[in-house]
Design a protein around this motif. Structure first.
Motif, PDB file in Angstrom:
ATOM      1  N   PHE A  99     -16.909 145.660 -50.064  1.00  0.00           N
ATOM      2  CA  PHE A  99     -17.557 144.663 -50.906  1.00  0.00           C
ATOM      3  C   PHE A  99     -17.067 144.887 -52.328  1.00  0.00           C
ATOM      4  O   PHE A  99     -17.189 145.992 -52.867  1.00  0.00           O
ATOM      5  CB  PHE A  99     -19.073 144.890 -50.794  1.00  0.00           C
ATOM      6  CG  PHE A  99     -19.933 143.754 -51.252  1.00  0.00           C
ATOM      7  CD1 PHE A  99     -21.145 144.002 -51.882  1.00  0.00           C
ATOM      8  CD2 PHE A  99     -19.571 142.432 -51.029  1.00  0.00           C
ATOM      9  CE1 PHE A  99     -21.972 142.966 -52.289  1.00  0.00           C
ATOM     10  CE2 PHE A  99     -20.386 141.387 -51.435  1.00  0.00           C
ATOM     11  CZ  PHE A  99     -21.592 141.660 -52.069  1.00  0.00           C
ATOM     12  N   TYR A 100     -16.470 143.839 -52.923  1.00  0.00           N
ATOM     13  CA  TYR A 100     -15.930 143.959 -54.269  1.00  0.00           C
ATOM     14  C   TYR A 100     -16.841 143.233 -55.251  1.00  0.00           C
ATOM     15  O   TYR A 100     -17.165 142.057 -55.067  1.00  0.00           O
ATOM     16  CB  TYR A 100     -14.509 143.390 -54.332  1.00  0.00           C
ATOM     17  CG  TYR A 100     -13.532 144.299 -53.632  1.00  0.00           C
ATOM     18  CD1 TYR A 100     -13.341 144.206 -52.257  1.00  0.00           C
ATOM     19  CD2 TYR A 100     -12.827 145.266 -54.345  1.00  0.00           C
ATOM     20  CE1 TYR A 100     -12.467 145.051 -51.602  1.00  0.00           C
ATOM     21  CE2 TYR A 100     -11.952 146.127 -53.693  1.00  0.00           C
ATOM     22  CZ  TYR A 100     -11.782 146.014 -52.326  1.00  0.00           C
ATOM     23  OH  TYR A 100     -10.918 146.865 -51.677  1.00  0.00           O
ATOM     24  N   LEU A 101     -17.224 143.954 -56.271  1.00  0.00           N
ATOM     25  CA  LEU A 101     -18.168 143.419 -57.240  1.00  0.00           C
ATOM     26  C   LEU A 101     -17.564 143.409 -58.630  1.00  0.00           C
ATOM     27  O   LEU A 101     -16.951 144.388 -59.063  1.00  0.00           O
ATOM     28  CB  LEU A 101     -19.442 144.261 -57.254  1.00  0.00           C
ATOM     29  CG  LEU A 101     -20.280 144.149 -55.981  1.00  0.00           C
ATOM     30  CD1 LEU A 101     -21.044 145.431 -55.727  1.00  0.00           C
ATOM     31  CD2 LEU A 101     -21.244 142.979 -56.090  1.00  0.00           C
ATOM     32  N   CYS A 102     -17.726 142.315 -59.307  1.00  0.00           N
ATOM     33  CA  CYS A 102     -17.342 142.184 -60.698  1.00  0.00           C
ATOM     34  C   CYS A 102     -18.613 142.301 -61.536  1.00  0.00           C
ATOM     35  O   CYS A 102     -19.688 141.866 -61.100  1.00  0.00           O
ATOM     36  CB  CYS A 102     -16.677 140.829 -60.910  1.00  0.00           C
ATOM     37  SG  CYS A 102     -16.147 140.487 -62.606  1.00  0.00           S
ATOM     38  N   ALA A 103     -18.501 142.884 -62.707  1.00  0.00           N
ATOM     39  CA  ALA A 103     -19.664 143.013 -63.576  1.00  0.00           C
ATOM     40  C   ALA A 103     -19.235 142.837 -65.023  1.00  0.00           C
ATOM     41  O   ALA A 103     -18.055 142.992 -65.355  1.00  0.00           O
ATOM     42  CB  ALA A 103     -20.338 144.374 -63.389  1.00  0.00           C
ATOM     43  N   TRP A 104     -20.180 142.518 -65.874  1.00  0.00           N
ATOM     44  CA  TRP A 104     -19.893 142.425 -67.302  1.00  0.00           C
ATOM     45  C   TRP A 104     -20.994 143.119 -68.088  1.00  0.00           C
ATOM     46  O   TRP A 104     -22.126 143.283 -67.617  1.00  0.00           O
ATOM     47  CB  TRP A 104     -19.736 140.971 -67.753  1.00  0.00           C
ATOM     48  CG  TRP A 104     -21.002 140.151 -67.755  1.00  0.00           C
ATOM     49  CD1 TRP A 104     -21.515 139.430 -66.716  1.00  0.00           C
ATOM     50  CD2 TRP A 104     -21.905 139.978 -68.857  1.00  0.00           C
ATOM     51  NE1 TRP A 104     -22.687 138.823 -67.105  1.00  0.00           N
ATOM     52  CE2 TRP A 104     -22.954 139.118 -68.404  1.00  0.00           C
ATOM     53  CE3 TRP A 104     -21.935 140.426 -70.174  1.00  0.00           C
ATOM     54  CZ2 TRP A 104     -24.006 138.737 -69.234  1.00  0.00           C
ATOM     55  CZ3 TRP A 104     -22.989 140.036 -70.992  1.00  0.00           C
ATOM     56  CH2 TRP A 104     -24.003 139.205 -70.521  1.00  0.00           C
ATOM     57  N   SER A 105     -20.642 143.550 -69.269  1.00  0.00           N
ATOM     58  CA  SER A 105     -21.638 144.089 -70.190  1.00  0.00           C
ATOM     59  C   SER A 105     -21.325 143.581 -71.583  1.00  0.00           C
ATOM     60  O   SER A 105     -20.220 143.109 -71.863  1.00  0.00           O
ATOM     61  CB  SER A 105     -21.668 145.624 -70.175  1.00  0.00           C
ATOM     62  OG  SER A 105     -20.494 146.156 -70.766  1.00  0.00           O
TER      63      SER A 105
END
Lengths: 111, 113
Positions: free
Chosen positions: B88-94
């Motif tokens: 499972f590939y997850l993209c995230a931002w902060s």
């Protein structure tokens, strides 16, 4: 608890019970974030706690951070079946952009 | 409000084939961007992060590469898939630089056969 050499933890409790999950870490950290991930979804942050806070609450959630024992905990009071999820703790490395997550605690709340 | 979109939702690919996964963040200027990989039932492993357009830092080597061609876009790719790339590939931002909250996308499920 997470981050150590322990296996992935699984907890099964009855709705209405309280539960506490723990993380311990070997290197100094000033920020711990707790996330909840429901099946098939991306994680969502629950609480971010910094070392100068020691304890932080959000609704039924309570997080603690003890820099002297290098540990953090997340408590949920009056659990609901909808709290069923995997709970991760994350700490920032010395590089603030690197986040290291624990192995996760699988919480199953039975209705 | 900020929104994060990942594509595709799921992929089934053959070993040795190429891969490209995408992530777009709307409603946020100059976000910090991240890629994570998660084995089934496993923890979140950070792969890459990017602070600005054109600049990507690798956190762990998994025969994958990442690029940030636009301020709001993050791409994960490889020329040759391995069985071990399944997950499972997850993209995230902060938002900030002070160890801020990371907001995750819905993820892309990848199965390599």
């Amino acid at each position: 608890s997470q981050w150590g050499e322990e296996n992935l933890q699984a907890l099964s409790i009855q709705e209405g019970e309280d539960v506490t999950m723990n993380c311990s870490y070997k290197t100094y950290t000033t920020v711990v974030q707790w996330y909840r991930q429901k099946s098939g979804k991306g994680p969502a942050q629950l609480i971010l706690i910094r070392s100068n806070e020691r304890e932080k609450r959000s609704g039924r959630l309570r997080a603690t951070l003890d820099t002297s024992s290098q540990s953090s905990s997340l408590s949920i009071t009056g659990t609901l079946a909808t709290d069923t999820a995997v709970y991760f703790c994350g700490r920032h490395d010395t590089n603030a952009y690197k986040v290291i997550f624990g192995k996760g605690t699988h919480l199953h709340v039975l209705p | 409000a900020q929104t994060i979109h990942q594509w595709p939702v799921a992929e089934i690919k053959a070993v040795g084939s190429p891969l490209s996964l995408g992530c777009t963040i709307k409603g946020k200027s100059s976000p910090n961007l991240y890629w994570y990989w998660q084995a089934t039932g496993g923890t979140l492993q950070q792969l890459f992060y990017s602070i600005t357009v054109g600049q990507v830092e690798s956190v762990v080597q998994l025969n994958l590469s990442a690029s940030r061609p636009k301020d709001d876009q993050f791409i994960l790719s490889t020329e040759k898939l391995l069985l071990s790339h399944s997950g499972f590939y997850l993209c995230a931002w902060s938002e900030g630089i002070n160890q801020d909250t990371q907001y995750f996308g819905p993820g892309t499920r990848l199965l390599v056969l």
